[in-house]
Design an enzyme around this catalytic site. Sequence first.
Site, PDB file in Angstrom:
ATOM      1  N   LYS A 102      -2.071  -4.128  -0.305  1.00 60.20           N
ATOM      2  CA  LYS A 102      -2.955  -2.068  -0.064  1.00 60.20           C
ATOM      3  C   LYS A 102      -2.156  -1.416  -0.774  1.00 60.20           C
ATOM      4  CE  LYS A 102      -2.744  -3.084   5.436  1.00 60.20           C
ATOM      5  NZ  LYS A 102      -1.869  -3.976   5.636  1.00 60.20           N
TER       6      LYS A 102
HETATM    7  O1  LIG Z   1      -6.242  -1.568   9.809  1.00 59.15           O
HETATM    8  C1  LIG Z   1      -4.746  -2.663   9.256  1.00 59.15           C
HETATM    9  C2  LIG Z   1      -5.433  -3.707   8.161  1.00 59.15           C
HETATM   10  C3  LIG Z   1      -4.405  -4.828   8.068  1.00 59.15           C
HETATM   11  N1  LIG Z   1      -3.141  -5.604   9.155  1.00 59.15           N
HETATM   12  C4  LIG Z   1      -3.178  -6.319   9.135  1.00 59.15           C
HETATM   13  O2  LIG Z   1      -3.601  -7.530  10.307  1.00 59.15           O
HETATM   14  C5  LIG Z   1      -2.832  -8.456  10.636  1.00 59.15           C
HETATM   15  C6  LIG Z   1      -3.115  -8.649  12.032  1.00 59.15           C
HETATM   16  O3  LIG Z   1      -1.917  -9.144  12.162  1.00 59.15           O
HETATM   17  P1  LIG Z   1      -1.846  -9.696  13.875  1.00 59.15           P
HETATM   18  O4  LIG Z   1      -0.772 -10.500  14.362  1.00 59.15           O
HETATM   19  O5  LIG Z   1      -3.900 -10.587  13.452  1.00 59.15           O
HETATM   20  O6  LIG Z   1      -2.348  -8.621  14.445  1.00 59.15           O
HETATM   21  C7  LIG Z   1      -1.685  -7.950   9.434  1.00 59.15           C
HETATM   22  O7  LIG Z   1      -0.834  -8.361   8.472  1.00 59.15           O
HETATM   23  C8  LIG Z   1      -1.905  -6.553   9.366  1.00 59.15           C
HETATM   24  O8  LIG Z   1      -0.742  -5.988   8.612  1.00 59.15           O
HETATM   25  C9  LIG Z   1      -3.884  -4.170  10.727  1.00 59.15           C
HETATM   26  O9  LIG Z   1      -3.839  -5.587  11.218  1.00 59.15           O
HETATM   27  N2  LIG Z   1      -5.128  -3.411  10.957  1.00 59.15           N
END
Ligand SMILES: O=c1ccn([C@@H]2O[C@H](COP(=O)(O)O)[C@@H](O)[C@H]2O)c(=O)[nH]1
Length: 289
Positions: A102
């Site tokens: 990001k």
């Molecule tokens: O909009 C967003 C952008 C990035 N993320 C990232 O994805 C994973 C989600 O993890 P889960 O455990 O599947 O919830 C995490 O690395 C976030 O930083 C997001 O969730 N939403």
Amino acid sequence: MTTTSPEAGFGARLKAAHERFGPACVGIDPHRGLVEGWGLPYSYEGVERFALTCVEAFGGRVASVKPQSAFFEVFGSRGVALLERVTKELREAGTLVVLDVKRGDIGTTMTAYGEAFLGKDAPEPADAITLSPYLGYESLRPALDLARDTGRGVFVLALTSNPEGAGVQHASTPRGSVAGDIVAAATRDNAEAAGRGEWGHVGFVMGATIGSALDDLGLRDALAASNAPVLAPGFGAQGGTVETIKEVFGASVERVIPTTSRDVLKAGPDGSSLIEAVERTRESVARLA
Ligand SMILES: O=c1ccn([C@@H]2O[C@H](COP(=O)(O)O)[C@@H](O)[C@H]2O)c(=O)[nH]1
């Protein structure tokens, strides 16, 4: 093992990987709760064991893996070196690496970020990285162009999975909305790839949890015409399902990459349980491709 020739653009490589493995992307998010849940100490050594177990279980089994940089950066230079090893080993296994970093800054700094993660001389380049366009989409230009020139990709935060995102991303602009402006700009960047019948090198991050946002903002047709791959976090632990992904993205669903971290990672530390969780995820999203 590689999924396509290294000369192909990111969109072409991603599409080929999807055709072979299906759309699922699995995250490597070694956060304290998960690492300790695996019975490991929350230390560099614990995170190393966690991450390398994931590489072993995910490499060569899914189209793409999304390591979350923050969880490696916690451990300083050793954590960054571990992230580089994770990236290298996954790519050697023929798995695309979407590094979730990001980044977003003014142009000169974006040049350096681009060189760090996407450049031909980058220490351990990813196949794609996530970028934040909230200093203005055009501020990302050096990284956008470098990605195109090196056959790599970027995923620009457009409609994020967190509820707070809407306050900024749904805001009105003279042309429509902030998210709409991002979609329009990326569509222009993807036009050349569209002409070759390939997915573009500029993708979006759009959460599986965004509900009716595409309709509310009048973006459904624009997304369909964008030729952009869509990285969809929020699938799994944040509540997104296969059904919500179909509903949210409609005709664009064939370019959606559902990404899940905790939902798979909680199956560890046993390697075969982790592989079973990956296979379950792959099967559940196979219907989207
Ligand atoms: O909009 C967003 C952008 C990035 N993320 C990232 O994805 C994973 C989600 O993890 P889960 O455990 O599947 O919830 C995490 O690395 C976030 O930083 C997001 O969730 N939403």
